[in-house]
Structures are given as C-alpha cells and as structure tokens.
Motif scaffolding. Structure first.
Motif, PDB file in Angstrom:
ATOM      1  N   ILE A  84      42.587  16.078  29.085  1.00 21.95           N
ATOM      2  CA  ILE A  84      43.344  17.142  28.410  1.00 21.95           C
ATOM      3  C   ILE A  84      42.430  18.297  28.018  1.00 21.95           C
ATOM      4  N   GLY A  85      41.254  17.974  27.502  1.00 21.64           N
ATOM      5  CA  GLY A  85      40.317  19.003  27.063  1.00 21.64           C
ATOM      6  C   GLY A  85      39.771  19.848  28.190  1.00 21.64           C
ATOM      7  N   THR A  86      39.829  19.323  29.408  1.00 18.49           N
ATOM      8  CA  THR A  86      39.324  20.053  30.575  1.00 18.49           C
ATOM      9  C   THR A  86      40.317  21.117  31.059  1.00 18.49           C
ATOM     10  N   ILE A  87      41.592  20.900  30.815  1.00 16.32           N
ATOM     11  CA  ILE A  87      42.648  21.745  31.386  1.00 16.32           C
ATOM     12  C   ILE A  87      42.546  23.224  30.998  1.00 16.32           C
ATOM     13  N   PRO A  88      42.330  23.576  29.699  1.00 14.00           N
ATOM     14  CA  PRO A  88      42.280  25.009  29.356  1.00 14.00           C
ATOM     15  C   PRO A  88      41.216  25.788  30.121  1.00 14.00           C
ATOM     16  N   ALA A  89      40.002  25.248  30.209  1.00 15.87           N
ATOM     17  CA  ALA A  89      38.930  25.953  30.919  1.00 15.87           C
ATOM     18  C   ALA A  89      39.225  26.055  32.406  1.00 15.87           C
ATOM     19  N   ALA A  90      39.830  25.008  32.982  1.00 15.20           N
ATOM     20  CA  ALA A  90      40.157  25.020  34.406  1.00 15.20           C
ATOM     21  C   ALA A  90      41.187  26.097  34.715  1.00 15.20           C
ATOM     22  N   ILE A  91      42.239  26.170  33.905  1.00 14.24           N
ATOM     23  CA  ILE A  91      43.303  27.146  34.145  1.00 14.24           C
ATOM     24  C   ILE A  91      42.813  28.575  33.890  1.00 14.24           C
ATOM     25  N   LEU A  92      42.205  28.791  32.733  1.00 11.94           N
ATOM     26  CA  LEU A  92      41.755  30.145  32.381  1.00 11.94           C
ATOM     27  C   LEU A  92      40.604  30.599  33.276  1.00 11.94           C
ATOM     28  N   GLY A  93      39.780  29.634  33.727  1.00 10.34           N
ATOM     29  CA  GLY A  93      38.694  29.988  34.633  1.00 10.34           C
ATOM     30  C   GLY A  93      39.213  30.545  35.944  1.00 10.34           C
ATOM     31  N   ILE A  94      40.283  29.943  36.458  1.00 10.99           N
ATOM     32  CA  ILE A  94      40.886  30.412  37.709  1.00 10.99           C
ATOM     33  C   ILE A  94      41.588  31.757  37.508  1.00 10.99           C
ATOM     34  N   LEU A  95      42.328  31.884  36.403  1.00 13.06           N
ATOM     35  CA  LEU A  95      43.113  33.089  36.167  1.00 13.06           C
ATOM     36  C   LEU A  95      42.260  34.298  35.785  1.00 13.06           C
ATOM     37  N   LEU A  96      41.174  34.062  35.031  1.00 13.36           N
ATOM     38  CA  LEU A  96      40.412  35.176  34.459  1.00 13.36           C
ATOM     39  C   LEU A  96      39.026  35.353  35.064  1.00 13.36           C
TER      40      LEU A  96
ATOM     41  N   VAL B 240      39.409  22.122  21.070  1.00 14.59           N
ATOM     42  CA  VAL B 240      38.050  22.044  21.630  1.00 14.59           C
ATOM     43  C   VAL B 240      38.056  22.521  23.086  1.00 14.59           C
ATOM     44  N   GLY B 241      39.107  22.157  23.834  1.00 15.80           N
ATOM     45  CA  GLY B 241      39.224  22.612  25.220  1.00 15.80           C
ATOM     46  C   GLY B 241      39.348  24.119  25.319  1.00 15.80           C
ATOM     47  N   LEU B 242      40.092  24.733  24.393  1.00 16.06           N
ATOM     48  CA  LEU B 242      40.210  26.192  24.366  1.00 16.06           C
ATOM     49  C   LEU B 242      38.871  26.835  24.021  1.00 16.06           C
ATOM     50  N   ALA B 243      38.103  26.181  23.146  1.00 16.10           N
ATOM     51  CA  ALA B 243      36.766  26.684  22.815  1.00 16.10           C
ATOM     52  C   ALA B 243      35.872  26.670  24.053  1.00 16.10           C
ATOM     53  N   GLN B 244      35.999  25.626  24.861  1.00 20.28           N
ATOM     54  CA  GLN B 244      35.228  25.570  26.101  1.00 20.28           C
ATOM     55  C   GLN B 244      35.644  26.696  27.045  1.00 20.28           C
ATOM     56  N   ALA B 245      36.928  27.036  27.055  1.00 21.02           N
ATOM     57  CA  ALA B 245      37.415  28.133  27.892  1.00 21.02           C
ATOM     58  C   ALA B 245      36.844  29.468  27.435  1.00 21.02           C
TER      59      ALA B 245
ATOM     60  N   LEU C  93      30.446  15.077  27.451  1.00 15.84           N
ATOM     61  CA  LEU C  93      31.298  14.363  28.401  1.00 15.84           C
ATOM     62  C   LEU C  93      32.372  15.301  28.943  1.00 15.84           C
ATOM     63  N   LEU C  94      32.771  16.286  28.142  1.00 17.29           N
ATOM     64  CA  LEU C  94      33.744  17.293  28.583  1.00 17.29           C
ATOM     65  C   LEU C  94      33.142  18.205  29.648  1.00 17.29           C
ATOM     66  N   PHE C  95      31.826  18.328  29.635  1.00 17.64           N
ATOM     67  CA  PHE C  95      31.129  19.145  30.639  1.00 17.64           C
ATOM     68  C   PHE C  95      31.221  18.525  32.024  1.00 17.64           C
ATOM     69  N   ILE C  96      31.339  17.191  32.078  1.00 14.45           N
ATOM     70  CA  ILE C  96      31.285  16.478  33.356  1.00 14.45           C
ATOM     71  C   ILE C  96      32.428  16.855  34.301  1.00 14.45           C
ATOM     72  N   PRO C  97      33.697  16.743  33.904  1.00 16.65           N
ATOM     73  CA  PRO C  97      34.773  17.074  34.862  1.00 16.65           C
ATOM     74  C   PRO C  97      34.787  18.534  35.279  1.00 16.65           C
ATOM     75  N   VAL C  98      34.465  19.452  34.357  1.00 10.72           N
ATOM     76  CA  VAL C  98      34.432  20.876  34.699  1.00 10.72           C
ATOM     77  C   VAL C  98      33.343  21.156  35.722  1.00 10.72           C
ATOM     78  N   SER C  99      32.144  20.637  35.471  1.00 11.13           N
ATOM     79  CA  SER C  99      31.021  20.860  36.378  1.00 11.13           C
ATOM     80  C   SER C  99      31.266  20.185  37.723  1.00 11.13           C
ATOM     81  N   LEU C 100      31.795  18.960  37.686  1.00 12.87           N
ATOM     82  CA  LEU C 100      32.058  18.227  38.921  1.00 12.87           C
ATOM     83  C   LEU C 100      33.112  18.938  39.763  1.00 12.87           C
TER      84      LEU C 100
END
Length: 271
Positions: free
Chosen positions: A99-111, A160-165, A198-205
């Motif tokens: 769940i925490g990975t989703i905000p950065a993944a979506i906003l990273g693609i869009l922005l 926390v996921g939004l903070a990562q975004a 640990l939240l860094f792992i799925p985003v980086s992978l």
C-alpha cells in the motif's frame, strides 16, 4: 588517461550517490549539485537506476533477516496458518508495504516530466528543498514514538507513502521524508527506520525492472565504468545505512538537519 579519468568519474559518482541514498540528505539533490559544481554531464536516468540498484542490494543485505522472516511468515499465512499472531502481523506488514508503495508509483508516472522540467537541473531549487528537508528533520529530532510494527494502521501507511512520493522532488530526501512522516505519526524510531527502507525495496526493484532494456543497451558501451559505479554504490550504501542507523539510535538527527541548512543555503546563494 581519458579512459582512466572516466573510470574515476563513474566510481566517484557511484560511491557518492550510494553514500547519500540511505541518509536523509537527498541523493538526487546532491547529484544535481555535484554535476553543477564540477560541470559534469548528466549521466541520465539509466545510470541513476543502476546506482540505486546498488543501494537496493545494500538494503537487502542490512535487512536480510527481516525480509526472510516476512517472506516465511507471509507464505505460511497464505497457505492457511492463520492462528499464529506473528505470522498474521508479518502478513499485514507486507500488505502495508505494498500500500505504501502505490502513491510514489502513481505520482512518479504521472509527474515524472513535470518534476524533471521543474527541479531536475536547477541547483537553486535543490537548495530550497534541502532547507525544507532540514526543517522537517529538526522538527522530529527529539521524537521517540510509542507505536511498534503491530500498531501501524493503513491510514498511517498511506501518509508515509505520500511522503515517499514527495521525495521524488530532488532535494527532498526519500528516507528523510518517510521517517519524518512516520515519526510524526508516533512510530518508534526502529519501526520508522525499518518501514522506510523496506518501502524502498519495491519502488527501486520496480524501477530496475522497467529499465532493464536501457541498462543492457548502455551497459555494452560502458560495461567497466558501470560495474565500478555499481560496486561503489553497494559498498557506500551499506556502510552509510549502518552509520545512519547508529546515528538515529543515538538521537542525533539534528546533525543532518544542520547539514541540510548549511548546504541548502550555500547552494541557494552561490549557485
């Protein structure tokens, strides 16, 4: 001599970005500063993905015991062992990481394009965002927290996921942003630190998987420099993460705050 200089440059950039990735001072922001300061050509997204993959390897090494436990307990829970409370909690923790990975993944693609055009090569903007990072670290410098792994909620995870975004912006530290958000939510330092990395792992992978084709294409032309940068990133990230964990355990986050204030101000004034 030119080839030797190229090898040294790539090794330096790998070590530099690898060292700044785990600690809360923004590796992407510092890369902009270094390229501006030494008039280096931008290495491109492929190179950044490569050295971030090196940092990922280091995170996997440091948190290998946690990862092995989470995977074993998560699989056990999936096959029907739902009575064990530890397995249930670890399974919930894995879901929270997703769940925490989703905000950065979506906003990273869009922005992605907007962020690159607005912040990518502007050192003064990095100076401002570094100061913002310093303020955030100063706010939580004395917080301890009372919530452990089992007290995490899905609302807190989304925050926390939004903070990562937000940390997609150069100068906003990814580890800093996620740890600050977690600490403001009342999480313990150990829990905030573990969840952040640990939240860094799925985003980086995910980034690496999407960039495999580009990495292979460019790797043929710059195989040795890329290998040096990659190895340098692994070693630097490993020891930087260990050092940061020790600093945080001693409650000395204020020193990173001071650093961000000083570097941010100098960059904004002189660059």
């Amino acid at each position: 001599m030119e080839k030797l200089f190229e090898l040294i440059k790539y090794l330096f950039l790998g070590v530099f970005q690898g060292f700044t990735e785990p600690i809360p001072i923004s590796s992407s922001g510092h890369l902009v500063i270094v390229q501006e300061l030494f008039k280096m050509d931008e290495q491109g997204l492929t190179f950044e993905v490569l050295v971030n993959f090196g940092s990922l390897i280091a995170v996997l090494m440091v948190y290998r015991k946690d990862l092995i436990r989470l995977i074993k307990n998560g699989l056990a829970f999936l096959v029907g062992n739902t009575r064990n409370e530890d397995k249930k909690n670890d399974s919930r923790f894995i879901i929270y990481l997703i769940i925490g990975t989703i905000p950065a993944a979506i906003l990273g693609i869009l922005l992605e394009d907007w962020i690159g055009n607005t912040f990518g090569d502007k050192a003064k903007m990095v100076g401002i965002t570094l100061i913002i990072t310093g303020v955030a670290l100063w706010i939580i410098r004395n917080l301890k927290g009372i919530k452990g792994d089992h007290d995490i909620t899905w609302i807190g995870v989304i925050i926390v996921g939004l903070a990562q975004a937000v940390a997609l912006i150069p100068g906003i530290s990814r580890s800093g942003a996620t740890i600050v958000a977690a600490m403001l939510l009342g999480w313990k330092q150990e829990t905030a630190l573990r969840f952040s990395f640990l939240l860094f792992i799925p985003v980086s992978l995910g980034t690496v998987v999407l960039s495999v084709g580009d990495l292979m294409a460019q790797g043929e032309a710059k195989l040795i420099p890329y290998i040096l940068a990659f190895l340098g990133s692994i070693i630097a990230s490993y020891y930087a993460l260990r050092w940061f964990m020790n600093i945080m355990a001693k409650g000395n986050l204020k020193y990173f705050s001071f650093y961000c204030f000083i570097v941010g101000a100098l960059v904004f004034i002189f660059m």
